[in-house]
Design a protein around this motif. Structure first.
Motif, PDB file in Angstrom:
ATOM      1  N   LYS A 126       0.993  -1.242   0.058  1.00  0.00           N
ATOM      2  CA  LYS A 126      -0.149  -0.020  -0.013  1.00  0.00           C
ATOM      3  C   LYS A 126       0.685   1.350  -0.066  1.00  0.00           C
ATOM      4  O   LYS A 126       1.950   1.263   0.608  1.00  0.00           O
ATOM      5  CB  LYS A 126      -0.971   0.025   1.231  1.00  0.00           C
ATOM      6  CG  LYS A 126      -1.849   1.090   1.414  1.00  0.00           C
ATOM      7  CD  LYS A 126      -2.587   1.039   2.668  1.00  0.00           C
ATOM      8  CE  LYS A 126      -3.614   2.433   2.750  1.00  0.00           C
ATOM      9  NZ  LYS A 126      -4.233   2.108   3.925  1.00  0.00           N
ATOM     10  N   CYS A 127       0.320   2.443  -0.745  1.00  0.00           N
ATOM     11  CA  CYS A 127       0.967   3.789  -0.816  1.00  0.00           C
ATOM     12  C   CYS A 127      -0.063   4.688  -0.276  1.00  0.00           C
ATOM     13  O   CYS A 127      -1.438   4.558  -0.373  1.00  0.00           O
ATOM     14  CB  CYS A 127       1.336   3.917  -2.216  1.00  0.00           C
ATOM     15  SG  CYS A 127       2.092   5.635  -2.214  1.00  0.00           S
ATOM     16  N   GLN A 128       0.539   5.464   0.570  1.00  0.00           N
ATOM     17  CA  GLN A 128      -0.283   6.508   1.145  1.00  0.00           C
ATOM     18  C   GLN A 128       0.304   8.015   0.748  1.00  0.00           C
ATOM     19  O   GLN A 128       1.555   8.254   0.614  1.00  0.00           O
ATOM     20  CB  GLN A 128      -0.394   6.576   2.810  1.00  0.00           C
ATOM     21  CG  GLN A 128      -1.027   5.511   3.280  1.00  0.00           C
ATOM     22  CD  GLN A 128      -0.984   5.477   5.010  1.00  0.00           C
ATOM     23  OE1 GLN A 128      -1.766   4.815   5.589  1.00  0.00           O
ATOM     24  NE2 GLN A 128      -0.233   6.549   5.460  1.00  0.00           N
ATOM     25  N   HIS A 142      -4.152  12.396  -8.100  1.00  0.00           N
ATOM     26  CA  HIS A 142      -4.118  11.142  -7.276  1.00  0.00           C
ATOM     27  C   HIS A 142      -5.360  10.433  -7.549  1.00  0.00           C
ATOM     28  O   HIS A 142      -5.242   9.285  -7.767  1.00  0.00           O
ATOM     29  CB  HIS A 142      -3.922  11.502  -5.792  1.00  0.00           C
ATOM     30  CG  HIS A 142      -2.580  11.808  -5.320  1.00  0.00           C
ATOM     31  ND1 HIS A 142      -2.225  12.653  -5.349  1.00  0.00           N
ATOM     32  CD2 HIS A 142      -1.638  10.924  -4.862  1.00  0.00           C
ATOM     33  CE1 HIS A 142      -0.794  12.900  -5.116  1.00  0.00           C
ATOM     34  NE2 HIS A 142      -0.490  11.833  -4.818  1.00  0.00           N
ATOM     35  N   ARG A 143      -6.522  10.819  -7.671  1.00  0.00           N
ATOM     36  CA  ARG A 143      -7.708  10.213  -8.240  1.00  0.00           C
ATOM     37  C   ARG A 143      -7.502   9.572  -9.492  1.00  0.00           C
ATOM     38  O   ARG A 143      -7.661   8.348  -9.726  1.00  0.00           O
ATOM     39  CB  ARG A 143      -8.841  11.106  -8.268  1.00  0.00           C
ATOM     40  CG  ARG A 143      -9.402  11.392  -6.603  1.00  0.00           C
ATOM     41  CD  ARG A 143     -10.653  12.274  -6.859  1.00  0.00           C
ATOM     42  NE  ARG A 143     -10.758  12.868  -5.569  1.00  0.00           N
ATOM     43  CZ  ARG A 143     -10.857  13.849  -5.025  1.00  0.00           C
ATOM     44  NH1 ARG A 143     -10.494  14.985  -5.827  1.00  0.00           N
ATOM     45  NH2 ARG A 143     -11.080  14.507  -3.812  1.00  0.00           N
ATOM     46  N   GLY A 146      -5.552   6.139  -9.543  1.00  0.00           N
ATOM     47  CA  GLY A 146      -6.392   5.241  -8.882  1.00  0.00           C
ATOM     48  C   GLY A 146      -6.219   5.465  -7.239  1.00  0.00           C
ATOM     49  O   GLY A 146      -6.907   4.417  -6.658  1.00  0.00           O
ATOM     50  N   PHE A 147      -5.786   6.471  -6.785  1.00  0.00           N
ATOM     51  CA  PHE A 147      -5.718   6.750  -5.181  1.00  0.00           C
ATOM     52  C   PHE A 147      -7.207   6.898  -4.819  1.00  0.00           C
ATOM     53  O   PHE A 147      -8.087   7.554  -5.775  1.00  0.00           O
ATOM     54  CB  PHE A 147      -5.111   8.028  -4.601  1.00  0.00           C
ATOM     55  CG  PHE A 147      -3.466   7.358  -4.815  1.00  0.00           C
ATOM     56  CD1 PHE A 147      -2.794   7.268  -3.436  1.00  0.00           C
ATOM     57  CD2 PHE A 147      -2.762   7.584  -5.983  1.00  0.00           C
ATOM     58  CE1 PHE A 147      -1.622   7.068  -3.577  1.00  0.00           C
ATOM     59  CE2 PHE A 147      -1.336   7.367  -5.827  1.00  0.00           C
ATOM     60  CZ  PHE A 147      -0.686   7.207  -4.727  1.00  0.00           C
ATOM     61  N   VAL A 148      -7.682   6.612  -3.635  1.00  0.00           N
ATOM     62  CA  VAL A 148      -8.931   6.659  -3.095  1.00  0.00           C
ATOM     63  C   VAL A 148      -8.589   7.600  -1.779  1.00  0.00           C
ATOM     64  O   VAL A 148      -7.875   7.405  -0.717  1.00  0.00           O
ATOM     65  CB  VAL A 148      -9.858   5.631  -3.064  1.00  0.00           C
ATOM     66  CG1 VAL A 148     -10.242   4.903  -4.019  1.00  0.00           C
ATOM     67  CG2 VAL A 148      -9.165   4.497  -1.815  1.00  0.00           C
ATOM     68  N   GLU A 150      -9.180   8.019   1.729  1.00  0.00           N
ATOM     69  CA  GLU A 150      -9.242   6.951   3.073  1.00  0.00           C
ATOM     70  C   GLU A 150      -9.767   7.805   4.128  1.00  0.00           C
ATOM     71  O   GLU A 150     -10.173   7.198   5.325  1.00  0.00           O
ATOM     72  CB  GLU A 150      -8.010   6.222   3.238  1.00  0.00           C
ATOM     73  CG  GLU A 150      -7.618   5.387   2.118  1.00  0.00           C
ATOM     74  CD  GLU A 150      -6.588   4.349   2.141  1.00  0.00           C
ATOM     75  OE1 GLU A 150      -5.694   4.704   3.101  1.00  0.00           O
ATOM     76  OE2 GLU A 150      -6.683   3.479   1.691  1.00  0.00           O
ATOM     77  N   LEU A 171      -3.436   3.664  -2.116  1.00  0.00           N
ATOM     78  CA  LEU A 171      -3.564   3.141  -3.201  1.00  0.00           C
ATOM     79  C   LEU A 171      -3.044   1.821  -2.682  1.00  0.00           C
ATOM     80  O   LEU A 171      -1.762   1.315  -2.457  1.00  0.00           O
ATOM     81  CB  LEU A 171      -2.909   3.576  -4.366  1.00  0.00           C
ATOM     82  CG  LEU A 171      -2.643   2.883  -5.663  1.00  0.00           C
ATOM     83  CD1 LEU A 171      -4.006   2.700  -6.433  1.00  0.00           C
ATOM     84  CD2 LEU A 171      -1.577   3.659  -6.660  1.00  0.00           C
ATOM     85  N   GLU A 175      -4.672  -2.569  -6.888  1.00  0.00           N
ATOM     86  CA  GLU A 175      -5.290  -1.698  -7.836  1.00  0.00           C
ATOM     87  C   GLU A 175      -4.450  -0.778  -8.549  1.00  0.00           C
ATOM     88  O   GLU A 175      -4.695  -0.587  -9.945  1.00  0.00           O
ATOM     89  CB  GLU A 175      -5.950  -0.782  -6.783  1.00  0.00           C
ATOM     90  CG  GLU A 175      -6.842  -0.942  -5.676  1.00  0.00           C
ATOM     91  CD  GLU A 175      -7.192  -0.240  -4.593  1.00  0.00           C
ATOM     92  OE1 GLU A 175      -8.167  -0.249  -3.772  1.00  0.00           O
ATOM     93  OE2 GLU A 175      -6.244   0.604  -4.254  1.00  0.00           O
ATOM     94  N   PHE A 176      -3.105  -0.604  -8.380  1.00  0.00           N
ATOM     95  CA  PHE A 176      -2.043  -0.213  -9.059  1.00  0.00           C
ATOM     96  C   PHE A 176      -2.167  -1.010 -10.392  1.00  0.00           C
ATOM     97  O   PHE A 176      -1.973  -0.551 -11.680  1.00  0.00           O
ATOM     98  CB  PHE A 176      -0.851   0.139  -8.495  1.00  0.00           C
ATOM     99  CG  PHE A 176       0.262   0.606  -9.260  1.00  0.00           C
ATOM    100  CD1 PHE A 176       0.504   1.910  -9.720  1.00  0.00           C
ATOM    101  CD2 PHE A 176       1.231  -0.312  -9.792  1.00  0.00           C
ATOM    102  CE1 PHE A 176       1.493   2.330 -10.527  1.00  0.00           C
ATOM    103  CE2 PHE A 176       2.533   0.262 -10.629  1.00  0.00           C
ATOM    104  CZ  PHE A 176       2.434   1.495 -10.789  1.00  0.00           C
TER     105      PHE A 176
END
Length: 185
Positions: A126-128, A142-143, A146-148, A150, A171, A175-176
């Motif tokens: 995971k990446c934050q 970021h969206r 693919g980032f959401v 959180e 992400l 998902e990536f």
């Protein structure tokens, strides 16, 4: 592909002592655009910092890189993995782009390269990313990647005389992989 670290638009590379002027510009850009407010730093301070970064040994999965334009070799930004927990499988990263180089695809390509390395080679899960709520361009980037969202830390940062929310985006490696080929760039 000539190098894992070279894409169509950008090349990620180590920070060199002569990069100090670019980082001084980035600090001014961040303040002007409302991303960061720090006390003024001297040119010598930036020179010393860049020299220290150039000579620093890698700290595991925490590192900083210059983002260089493939055409012309100009430094257009910087990207770093500044927190990492290999046991839990997550890392956090940050990126800054020079004001005149934003919205040109440089940031997106640099982030994908970093994520490809951290997910594919270092096996993180995971990446934050933490983004100021007012930074709509970064949130949109970021969206798209693919980032959401959180979470939102309400009134978490104090900037320019007011409190502001901090948006936490994440992400997952799976998902990536669904959105970006591990081998392309």
């Amino acid at each position: 592909m000539t190098s894992f670290w070279t894409g169509k638009r950008v090349r990620l590379r180590g920070i060199e002592p002569e990069d100090w002027t670019a980082f001084m510009r980035f600090a001014v850009d961040e303040e002007r655009l409302g991303d960061l407010l720090q006390p003024p730093r001297s040119a010598e301070g930036f020179r010393a910092w860049a020299k220290e970064q150039a000579a620093a040994n890698s700290d595991g999965d925490r590192f900083g890189l210059a983002i260089e334009a493939v055409d012309g070799g100009e430094i257009v930004g910087a990207i770093s993995s500044h927190q990492a927990d290999p046991r839990a499988g997550w890392f956090e990263y940050g990126i800054t782009m020079g004001a005149e180089h934003r919205r040109k695809g440089f940031a997106a390509e640099a982030v994908v390269m970093l994520l490809r390395f951290m997910f594919g080679e270092r096996r993180y899960h995971k990446c934050q990313a933490r983004i100021f709520a007012h930074n709509e361009a970064s949130l949109a980037l970021h969206r798209r990647l693919g980032f959401v969202e959180e979470g939102r830390l309400r009134d978490h940062v104090f900037f320019a005389g007011r409190h502001e929310d901090l948006v936490v985006m994440g992400l997952l490696a799976v998902e990536f992989a669904q959105l970006h080929s591990i081998s392309e760039l």
